[in-house]
Design a protein around this motif. Structure first.
Motif, mmCIF file in Angstrom:
data_model
loop_
_atom_site.group_PDB
_atom_site.id
_atom_site.type_symbol
_atom_site.label_atom_id
_atom_site.label_comp_id
_atom_site.label_asym_id
_atom_site.label_seq_id
_atom_site.Cartn_x
_atom_site.Cartn_y
_atom_site.Cartn_z
ATOM 1 N N ASN A 50 0.850 -1.198 0.000
ATOM 2 C CA ASN A 50 0.000 0.000 0.000
ATOM 3 C C ASN A 50 0.879 1.239 0.000
ATOM 4 N N ALA A 55 -3.979 4.285 -3.321
ATOM 5 C CA ALA A 55 -3.598 3.217 -4.251
ATOM 6 C C ALA A 55 -3.322 1.937 -3.480
ATOM 7 N N HIS A 56 -3.576 0.836 -4.135
ATOM 8 C CA HIS A 56 -3.337 -0.469 -3.532
ATOM 9 C C HIS A 56 -2.654 -1.356 -4.562
ATOM 10 N N ARG A 57 -1.575 -1.994 -4.166
ATOM 11 C CA ARG A 57 -0.819 -2.818 -5.098
ATOM 12 C C ARG A 57 -0.529 -4.183 -4.503
ATOM 13 N N TRP A 58 -0.408 -5.147 -5.396
ATOM 14 C CA TRP A 58 0.047 -6.487 -5.053
ATOM 15 C C TRP A 58 1.328 -6.757 -5.817
ATOM 16 N N GLU A 59 2.288 -7.351 -5.171
ATOM 17 C CA GLU A 59 3.458 -7.887 -5.870
ATOM 18 C C GLU A 59 3.389 -9.400 -5.724
ATOM 19 N N TYR A 101 -7.117 -6.116 -12.974
ATOM 20 C CA TYR A 101 -5.902 -5.469 -12.471
ATOM 21 C C TYR A 101 -5.151 -4.807 -13.621
ATOM 22 N N LEU A 104 1.559 -3.195 -13.605
ATOM 23 C CA LEU A 104 2.451 -2.030 -13.548
ATOM 24 C C LEU A 104 3.883 -2.400 -13.900
ATOM 25 N N THR A 133 3.766 -6.770 -10.626
ATOM 26 C CA THR A 133 3.249 -5.742 -9.717
ATOM 27 C C THR A 133 1.913 -5.287 -10.302
ATOM 28 N N GLU A 135 -2.019 -3.358 -9.844
ATOM 29 C CA GLU A 135 -2.803 -2.334 -9.157
ATOM 30 C C GLU A 135 -4.239 -2.436 -9.605
#
Length: 135
Positions: A50, A55-59, A101, A104, A133, A135
């Motif tokens: 985060n 914004a919220h992201r996952w890796e 998603y 990124l 990555t 978002e």
């Protein structure tokens, strides 16, 4: 608001890209199949990132196990076929899209090969770790 865990969506996207060319399985070969070449979607690691409240992201890192089996005694087969599989799969994944998603960043990692031989077969295994990555 946080988007849900993307693991199953990523596995489906990989499966949909790879399976038309090479049999693709989640964790292990299933059913009555005994393919000589196949791909296993193995482990997944994820980090919930985060960067800020907007914004919220996952890796997510997904390991693909690329397997080529030659049956027979002695020095059978070649690693060339597995190298060709690896290259083909990498090409398939280069423009992967993940439903719901935005990708990124995308990176490929290549852990060490894990080859083995017995008195009845030679198994060549290459690995690709796809790191996304989202978002």
């Amino acid at each position: 608001m946080a988007k849900p865990n993307p693991n199953k969506i990523i596995r489906k996207a990989i499966y949909d890209l790879v399976n038309p060319v090479y049999p693709c399985f989640d964790m292990q070969v299933t059913g009555k199949l005994n393919p000589a070449q196949y791909v296993i979607i193995s482990t997944q690691d994820k980090t919930d990132v985060n960067p800020n409240k907007c914004a919220h992201r996952w890796e997510v890192a997904t390991l693909l196990d690329i397997v080529c089996i030659y049956n027979g005694a002695g020095n059978v087969g070649s690693r060339v076929a597995n190298d060709d599989m690896e290259q083909a799969i990498r090409t398939m994944l280069e423009n992967i899209t993940i439903a719901g998603y935005t990708v990124l960043n995308q990176a490929f990692e290549y852990p060490s090969n894990l080859d083995s031989s017995t008195s009845t077969q030679v198994v060549y295994r290459n690995f690709i770790r796809l790191v996304l990555t989202l978002e």
